[in-house]
Design a protein around this motif. Structure first.
Motif, mmCIF file in Angstrom:
data_model
loop_
_atom_site.group_PDB
_atom_site.id
_atom_site.type_symbol
_atom_site.label_atom_id
_atom_site.label_comp_id
_atom_site.label_asym_id
_atom_site.label_seq_id
_atom_site.Cartn_x
_atom_site.Cartn_y
_atom_site.Cartn_z
ATOM 1 N N ALA A 174 -2.220 12.310 -8.817
ATOM 2 C CA ALA A 174 -0.938 11.222 -8.522
ATOM 3 C C ALA A 174 -1.565 9.828 -8.353
ATOM 4 O O ALA A 174 -0.975 9.047 -8.902
ATOM 5 N N ARG A 175 -2.757 9.643 -7.798
ATOM 6 C CA ARG A 175 -3.217 8.482 -7.789
ATOM 7 C C ARG A 175 -3.439 7.717 -9.009
ATOM 8 O O ARG A 175 -3.127 6.645 -9.598
ATOM 9 N N GLN A 176 -4.053 8.538 -9.957
ATOM 10 C CA GLN A 176 -4.541 8.174 -11.283
ATOM 11 C C GLN A 176 -3.062 7.729 -12.236
ATOM 12 O O GLN A 176 -3.068 6.982 -12.943
ATOM 13 N N SER A 177 -2.121 8.734 -12.013
ATOM 14 C CA SER A 177 -0.793 8.586 -12.784
ATOM 15 C C SER A 177 -0.339 7.111 -12.078
ATOM 16 O O SER A 177 0.177 6.621 -12.992
ATOM 17 N N LEU A 178 -0.165 7.091 -10.940
ATOM 18 C CA LEU A 178 0.330 5.711 -10.321
ATOM 19 C C LEU A 178 -0.410 4.284 -10.760
ATOM 20 O O LEU A 178 0.287 3.393 -11.074
ATOM 21 N N ILE A 179 -1.784 4.440 -10.645
ATOM 22 C CA ILE A 179 -2.421 3.356 -11.023
ATOM 23 C C ILE A 179 -2.095 3.090 -12.398
ATOM 24 O O ILE A 179 -2.025 1.946 -12.894
ATOM 25 N N ALA A 180 -2.029 4.179 -13.613
ATOM 26 C CA ALA A 180 -1.896 3.694 -14.862
ATOM 27 C C ALA A 180 -0.413 3.360 -14.867
ATOM 28 O O ALA A 180 -0.256 2.214 -15.653
ATOM 29 N N ARG A 181 0.581 3.782 -14.367
ATOM 30 C CA ARG A 181 2.015 3.073 -14.206
ATOM 31 C C ARG A 181 1.788 1.720 -13.981
ATOM 32 O O ARG A 181 2.493 0.800 -14.766
ATOM 33 N N ALA A 182 1.516 1.449 -12.818
ATOM 34 C CA ALA A 182 1.405 0.004 -12.147
ATOM 35 C C ALA A 182 0.790 -0.891 -13.253
ATOM 36 O O ALA A 182 1.204 -2.058 -13.538
ATOM 37 N N THR A 183 -0.568 -0.535 -13.665
ATOM 38 C CA THR A 183 -1.300 -1.311 -14.809
ATOM 39 C C THR A 183 -0.432 -1.850 -15.943
ATOM 40 O O THR A 183 -0.567 -2.800 -16.340
ATOM 41 N N GLY A 184 0.294 -0.653 -16.348
ATOM 42 C CA GLY A 184 1.109 -0.719 -17.458
ATOM 43 C C GLY A 184 2.044 -1.815 -17.409
ATOM 44 O O GLY A 184 2.701 -2.217 -18.307
ATOM 45 N N GLU A 185 2.492 -1.843 -16.046
ATOM 46 C CA GLU A 185 3.539 -2.960 -15.608
ATOM 47 C C GLU A 185 3.136 -4.324 -15.309
ATOM 48 O O GLU A 185 3.859 -5.232 -14.728
ATOM 49 N N GLY A 186 1.880 -4.433 -15.462
ATOM 50 C CA GLY A 186 1.212 -5.815 -15.120
ATOM 51 C C GLY A 186 0.992 -5.860 -13.712
ATOM 52 O O GLY A 186 0.559 -6.883 -13.268
ATOM 53 N N ILE A 187 0.805 -4.807 -13.036
ATOM 54 C CA ILE A 187 0.408 -4.984 -11.332
ATOM 55 C C ILE A 187 -1.178 -4.503 -11.275
ATOM 56 O O ILE A 187 -1.216 -3.389 -11.874
ATOM 57 N N GLU A 188 -1.704 -5.303 -10.367
ATOM 58 C CA GLU A 188 -3.194 -4.793 -10.230
ATOM 59 C C GLU A 188 -3.075 -3.843 -9.312
ATOM 60 O O GLU A 188 -2.494 -3.881 -8.422
ATOM 61 N N ALA A 189 -3.629 -2.611 -9.767
ATOM 62 C CA ALA A 189 -3.806 -1.425 -8.723
ATOM 63 C C ALA A 189 -4.898 -1.131 -8.552
ATOM 64 O O ALA A 189 -6.061 -0.876 -9.228
ATOM 65 N N ILE A 190 -5.281 -0.646 -7.125
ATOM 66 C CA ILE A 190 -6.666 -0.349 -6.609
ATOM 67 C C ILE A 190 -6.194 0.753 -5.782
ATOM 68 O O ILE A 190 -5.664 0.957 -4.739
ATOM 69 N N GLY A 191 -7.346 1.899 -5.815
ATOM 70 C CA GLY A 191 -7.384 2.658 -5.113
ATOM 71 C C GLY A 191 -8.255 2.534 -3.824
ATOM 72 O O GLY A 191 -9.331 1.851 -3.875
ATOM 73 N N ALA A 232 1.113 -1.148 -0.078
ATOM 74 C CA ALA A 232 0.025 -0.032 -0.115
ATOM 75 C C ALA A 232 0.902 1.129 -0.125
ATOM 76 O O ALA A 232 1.995 1.171 0.487
ATOM 77 N N ALA A 233 0.667 2.265 -0.857
ATOM 78 C CA ALA A 233 1.168 3.506 -0.818
ATOM 79 C C ALA A 233 0.544 4.876 -0.768
ATOM 80 O O ALA A 233 -0.839 4.828 -1.074
ATOM 81 N N GLY A 234 0.869 5.891 -0.097
ATOM 82 C CA GLY A 234 0.352 6.827 0.117
ATOM 83 C C GLY A 234 1.391 8.175 0.054
ATOM 84 O O GLY A 234 2.356 7.950 0.065
ATOM 85 N N GLU A 235 0.735 9.254 0.490
ATOM 86 C CA GLU A 235 1.535 10.520 0.482
ATOM 87 C C GLU A 235 2.228 10.510 1.704
ATOM 88 O O GLU A 235 3.339 10.507 1.991
ATOM 89 N N ARG A 287 0.181 -6.560 -6.340
ATOM 90 C CA ARG A 287 -0.955 -5.829 -5.993
ATOM 91 C C ARG A 287 -0.613 -4.654 -5.353
ATOM 92 O O ARG A 287 -0.002 -4.913 -4.378
ATOM 93 N N LEU A 288 -1.067 -3.426 -6.001
ATOM 94 C CA LEU A 288 -0.692 -2.410 -5.402
ATOM 95 C C LEU A 288 -1.912 -1.543 -4.783
ATOM 96 O O LEU A 288 -2.901 -1.137 -5.528
ATOM 97 N N TYR A 289 -2.226 -1.108 -3.693
ATOM 98 C CA TYR A 289 -3.174 -0.431 -3.097
ATOM 99 C C TYR A 289 -2.773 1.158 -3.104
ATOM 100 O O TYR A 289 -1.565 1.276 -2.197
ATOM 101 N N VAL A 290 -3.258 2.098 -3.534
ATOM 102 C CA VAL A 290 -3.014 3.382 -3.616
ATOM 103 C C VAL A 290 -3.977 4.101 -2.691
ATOM 104 O O VAL A 290 -5.176 4.314 -2.949
#
Length: 351
Positions: A295-312, A241-244, A281-284
């Motif tokens: 930032a959340r949308q950008s990070l989710i897009a980056r993660a998804t592009g690398e095959g990582i499931e990203a969930i806000g 999980a990642a946050g600011e 799997r990455l929780y934002v």
């Protein structure tokens, strides 16, 4: 450091074996006379066991560990080295002394030219020296500050320390002031410190107006190399999980105490965090403001592009610390339960 000094540190750590395990191997748990965990790098599991009781030395000594899966074995100095990602044994010994609240060793005699060279202001070296001069947060104003923000689950927070008189300069040419401060270590994926973050605190205690921060213009500042790095709580693996902010990240740890998390310290840096190689799997953690949403949308897009499931993950109020302070841990737990994958609820949520 001599072999005798290393042996003495290992013996002292063995006397507090369970406390050492709770600090450096928080993914594990006590079972009888042992601490069970996946490996010396704090991976969840049960193949490694640490003796919590026993003689101070020799066979069966407290603090000795064995990994049944790999046949690795060692003492608690090895645990500190591997779980913190340290290489130089001097750093391992320094971290052990910090944990044990022991004084620094006297420097070896040297010539008059051996004076330590000042580190460039704001550099990674300056950040590392600041963190090394700080002390554990237990029993300090930093611990009180976090508890007043509702954050009472503080195991696995060795990235946080306290400095009673941390320099603060409002502007470049202003006189230097000193305030107590919460100091956070910023590290890369290998655990090497690249920077530090300072939250200057009000020595008079907590108030609703400042939430315990010092009454100055910029009570939070970072230094060093930050891009891609973060303040880390636990070792990132398949789930993270990642946050600011630090408080934003520590708040959901109240109900997810075993989930690895990181604080990127700003929206810009959140969008740029580096991903562990085995992340699946990455929780934002969302902050409800335009910068946070971008930032959340950008990070989710980056993660998804690398095959990582990203969930806000979205708070009920403006951020998760506000949820914790105003609604309580039970309300936050219920809201997060609905947003997490069921397998992560079972694995990480503290019921």
């Amino acid at each position: 450091m001599s072999r005798h000094d290393a042996s003495e540190l290992a013996t002292r750590l063995g006397r507090q074996a369970e406390a050492v395990c709770r600090e450096y191997l928080p993914s594990g748990r006590r079972e009888g006379r042992y601490w069970m965990v996946g490996d010396v790098r704090n991976t969840p599991g049960r193949s490694m066991f640490v003796r919590l009781t026993g003689p101070e030395s020799g066979k069966g000594a407290a603090g000795k560990w064995t990994d049944a899966a790999t046949s690795e074995h060692g003492d608690l100095l090895d645990v500190i080295r591997e779980s913190c990602g340290l290489i130089d044994f001097r750093e391992v010994a320094e971290e052990a002394r910090r944990f044990l609240s022991l004084p620094h060793p006297e420097p070896e005699p040297a010539g008059h030219n051996a004076r330590q060279t000042p580190a460039p202001t704001g550099s990674p070296l300056a950040a590392k020296r600041l963190f090394s001069m700080a002390q554990p947060i237990a029993g300090t104003l930093a611990e009180s500050y976090l508890r007043n923000r509702g954050i009472t689950v503080l195991h696995g927070t060795r990235a946080l320390r306290f400095h009673p008189r941390c320099y603060y300069r409002p502007e470049e040419h202003s006189p230097t002031q000193t305030w107590p401060a919460l100091i956070a270590s910023v590290t890369d994926l290998d655990g090497h410190q690249t920077g530090a973050h300072r939250t200057w605190l009000d020595p008079n205690g907590f108030s609703e107006a400042t939430l315990g921060k010092a009454p100055i213009d910029t009570p939070r500042r970072a230094m060093g190399d930050l891009l891609g790095h973060a303040v880390r709580f636990g070792v990132g693996g398949e789930v993270l999980a990642a946050g600011e902010g630090i408080e934003t990240v520590l708040s959901p740890r109240m109900v997810l105490p075993h989930m690895p998390m990181l604080a990127a310290l700003s929206a810009v840096h959140l969008a740029a965090i580096a991903f562990p190689v085995d992340l699946r799997r990455l929780y934002v953690l969302r902050d409800r403001d335009p910068a946070g949403d971008n930032a959340r949308q950008s990070l989710i897009a980056r993660a998804t592009g690398e095959g990582i499931e990203a969930i806000g993950l979205t708070p009920l109020r403006d951020d998760f610390n506000e949820d914790l302070r105003e609604l309580g841990a039970d309300a936050m737990r219920a809201a997060l339960r609905e947003q997490l994958r069921p397998q992560d609820v079972a694995r990480f949520m503290d019921d």
